[in-house]
Design a protein around this motif. Structure first.
Motif, PDB file in Angstrom:
ATOM      1  N   LEU A 138      25.580  -0.220  12.608  1.00 16.62           N
ATOM      2  CA  LEU A 138      27.033  -0.049  12.573  1.00 16.62           C
ATOM      3  C   LEU A 138      27.743  -1.166  11.805  1.00 16.62           C
ATOM      4  O   LEU A 138      28.615  -0.882  10.966  1.00 16.62           O
ATOM      5  N   PRO A 139      27.440  -2.447  12.051  1.00 14.77           N
ATOM      6  CA  PRO A 139      28.101  -3.477  11.230  1.00 14.77           C
ATOM      7  C   PRO A 139      27.803  -3.312   9.742  1.00 14.77           C
ATOM      8  O   PRO A 139      28.659  -3.595   8.897  1.00 14.77           O
ATOM      9  N   LEU A 140      26.591  -2.851   9.410  1.00 16.81           N
ATOM     10  CA  LEU A 140      26.228  -2.633   8.007  1.00 16.81           C
ATOM     11  C   LEU A 140      27.082  -1.535   7.385  1.00 16.81           C
ATOM     12  O   LEU A 140      27.664  -1.725   6.308  1.00 16.81           O
ATOM     13  N   VAL A 141      27.170  -0.393   8.043  1.00 14.95           N
ATOM     14  CA  VAL A 141      27.908   0.734   7.463  1.00 14.95           C
ATOM     15  C   VAL A 141      29.398   0.426   7.371  1.00 14.95           C
ATOM     16  O   VAL A 141      30.091   0.917   6.469  1.00 14.95           O
ATOM     17  N   ARG A 142      29.886  -0.402   8.266  1.00 17.02           N
ATOM     18  CA  ARG A 142      31.300  -0.786   8.212  1.00 17.02           C
ATOM     19  C   ARG A 142      31.592  -1.759   7.077  1.00 17.02           C
ATOM     20  O   ARG A 142      32.755  -1.951   6.716  1.00 17.02           O
TER      21      ARG A 142
ATOM     22  N   CYS B 293      25.883  -7.586  16.099  1.00 20.33           N
ATOM     23  CA  CYS B 293      25.040  -6.599  16.783  1.00 20.33           C
ATOM     24  C   CYS B 293      25.290  -6.625  18.295  1.00 20.33           C
ATOM     25  O   CYS B 293      25.345  -5.572  18.936  1.00 20.33           O
ATOM     26  N   ARG B 294      25.439  -7.810  18.849  1.00 19.76           N
ATOM     27  CA  ARG B 294      25.781  -7.921  20.274  1.00 19.76           C
ATOM     28  C   ARG B 294      27.079  -7.186  20.576  1.00 19.76           C
ATOM     29  O   ARG B 294      27.175  -6.426  21.550  1.00 19.76           O
ATOM     30  N   ASP B 295      28.062  -7.387  19.738  1.00 22.61           N
ATOM     31  CA  ASP B 295      29.379  -6.791  19.991  1.00 22.61           C
ATOM     32  C   ASP B 295      29.346  -5.270  19.902  1.00 22.61           C
ATOM     33  O   ASP B 295      30.005  -4.585  20.694  1.00 22.61           O
ATOM     34  N   VAL B 296      28.575  -4.713  18.949  1.00 21.80           N
ATOM     35  CA  VAL B 296      28.543  -3.245  18.851  1.00 21.80           C
ATOM     36  C   VAL B 296      27.772  -2.634  20.024  1.00 21.80           C
ATOM     37  O   VAL B 296      28.112  -1.538  20.485  1.00 21.80           O
ATOM     38  N   HIS B 297      26.751  -3.330  20.507  1.00 25.19           N
ATOM     39  CA  HIS B 297      26.051  -2.845  21.698  1.00 25.19           C
ATOM     40  C   HIS B 297      26.995  -2.816  22.902  1.00 25.19           C
ATOM     41  O   HIS B 297      27.034  -1.829  23.648  1.00 25.19           O
ATOM     42  N   ALA B 298      27.731  -3.903  23.088  1.00 24.09           N
ATOM     43  CA  ALA B 298      28.653  -3.980  24.210  1.00 24.09           C
ATOM     44  C   ALA B 298      29.749  -2.933  24.097  1.00 24.09           C
ATOM     45  O   ALA B 298      30.127  -2.294  25.088  1.00 24.09           O
ATOM     46  N   ASP B 299      30.249  -2.725  22.880  1.00 19.16           N
ATOM     47  CA  ASP B 299      31.289  -1.729  22.653  1.00 19.16           C
ATOM     48  C   ASP B 299      30.770  -0.324  22.927  1.00 19.16           C
ATOM     49  O   ASP B 299      31.410   0.465  23.634  1.00 19.16           O
ATOM     50  N   ALA B 300      29.601   0.000  22.380  1.00 14.75           N
ATOM     51  CA  ALA B 300      29.045   1.342  22.561  1.00 14.75           C
ATOM     52  C   ALA B 300      28.736   1.636  24.023  1.00 14.75           C
ATOM     53  O   ALA B 300      29.009   2.732  24.525  1.00 14.75           O
ATOM     54  N   ALA B 301      28.159   0.654  24.706  1.00 12.87           N
ATOM     55  CA  ALA B 301      27.776   0.848  26.102  1.00 12.87           C
ATOM     56  C   ALA B 301      28.927   0.601  27.072  1.00 12.87           C
ATOM     57  O   ALA B 301      28.812   0.900  28.264  1.00 12.87           O
TER      58      ALA B 301
END
Length: 300
Positions: free
Chosen positions: A54-58, A148-156
């Motif tokens: 997700l951070p990559l595609v953004r 990556c930590r932030d997108v995991h926390a956001d998604a979950a």
């Protein structure tokens, strides 16, 4: 709580082993089916890769399906898969020497042949886009792993401070969640910024994401609209076109139990997977000498 799914390994009618599989399905934030313990906590390992993308595609508007799919991959070192890794490295203006992973047993010694090289190449491309240093991108304190930590926390939808961390087999950070939160995260993937592009690439190029005997690949081939990614130690996460997210974990870490367990678990949710329900046990001559089958599936 329903019992875990039991997957038997049978050879000529004799049971040689039994794998216990915990599974949960989440839709709209609610558990819609479960077998075993949905609160079982484990590291996501490579099942994280669609979230890590997700951070990559953004950071890039023009990533190809091949580049995104290989960033989500645990690849089998086919020429086409390695070519996709090279394309992503070229986008990052990086070389194989910038990949901070080691050689993989049974493969050529160059780092690009490691099955996580596409994932790492994606992280280097993220560094290039954001102006972050490439060195140390795998470490927890680096901006890549913080993203990556932030997108995991956001998604979950969890507090990032509550996620336990570990070091994955390829050297990057891996995050621990309950199976229920993993399923929830996958159910939300396409609603997150850039998630539709990640999901679309995986569906278009499942052959880059994994290999023909992987349950993630088999599910994406057999069930239109589904996406899936396996992880080490018996984890599998998936998402369906109706917004359902699924997470499975084999107690003993055996991924060979995934296909029959998934077929059994999804059948009450009206997903028919006859080709996954029974999987062959094959000897070195290529002869079918047994089968993996479920003996039942509880649900709530």
């Amino acid at each position: 709580m329903a019992e875990p799914i039991a997957v038997e390994v049978r050879r000529n009618g004799t049971v040689e082993a039994v794998h216990r599989v915990h599974a949960v399905a989440v839709r709209g934030g609610e558990v819609v089916a479960a077998a075993g313990d949905p609160s079982l906590t484990c590291f996501m390992r490579s099942a994280s890769k669609p979230l890590q993308a997700l951070p990559l595609v953004r950071s890039h508007d023009d990533l190809t399906h091949d580049e995104l799919a290989i960033a989500c991959a645990s690849h089998r070192d086919t020429p086409e898969q390695v070519a996709a890794v090279r394309a992503l490295l070229a986008r990052a203006e990086a070389t194989e020497d910038d990949l901070e992973l080691g050689p993989q047993e049974g493969r050529p010694p160059e780092r690009i042949h490691n099955n996580c090289s596409g994932n790492h190449a994606g992280m280097l491309a993220l560094c290039r886009a954001r102006g972050w240093p490439m060195q140390g991108y795998r470490l927890l304190e680096h901006p890549v792993q913080q993203a990556c930590r932030d997108v995991h926390a956001d998604a979950a939808e969890v507090d990032p401070a509550e996620m336990r961390t570990g070091t994955d087999g390829c050297g990057i950070v891996t995050f621990a969640l309950t199976l229920e939160r993993m399923a929830h995260a996958f159910s939300r993937l396409e609603s997150l910024d850039g998630g539709d592009r990640v999901a679309g690439a995986m569906r278009v190029r499942p052959d880059l994401v994994g290999g023909p005997d992987g349950t993630d690949y088999l599910l994406m081939q057999a069930a239109p609209g589904w996406l899936a990614k396996g992880g080490a130690e018996g984890l599998l996460c998936a998402a369906g076109p109706d917004g359902v997210g699924v997470a499975l974990k084999t107690e003993d870490g055996a991924s060979r139990a995934h296909a029959p367990a998934l077929a059994s678990f999804l059948q009450p949710l009206e997903v028919d997977l006859p080709d996954l329900a029974t999987r062959p046990v094959v000897n070195t001559r290529g002869e079918r000498v047994g089968d993996l089958v479920t003996t039942g599936c509880g649900s709530v």
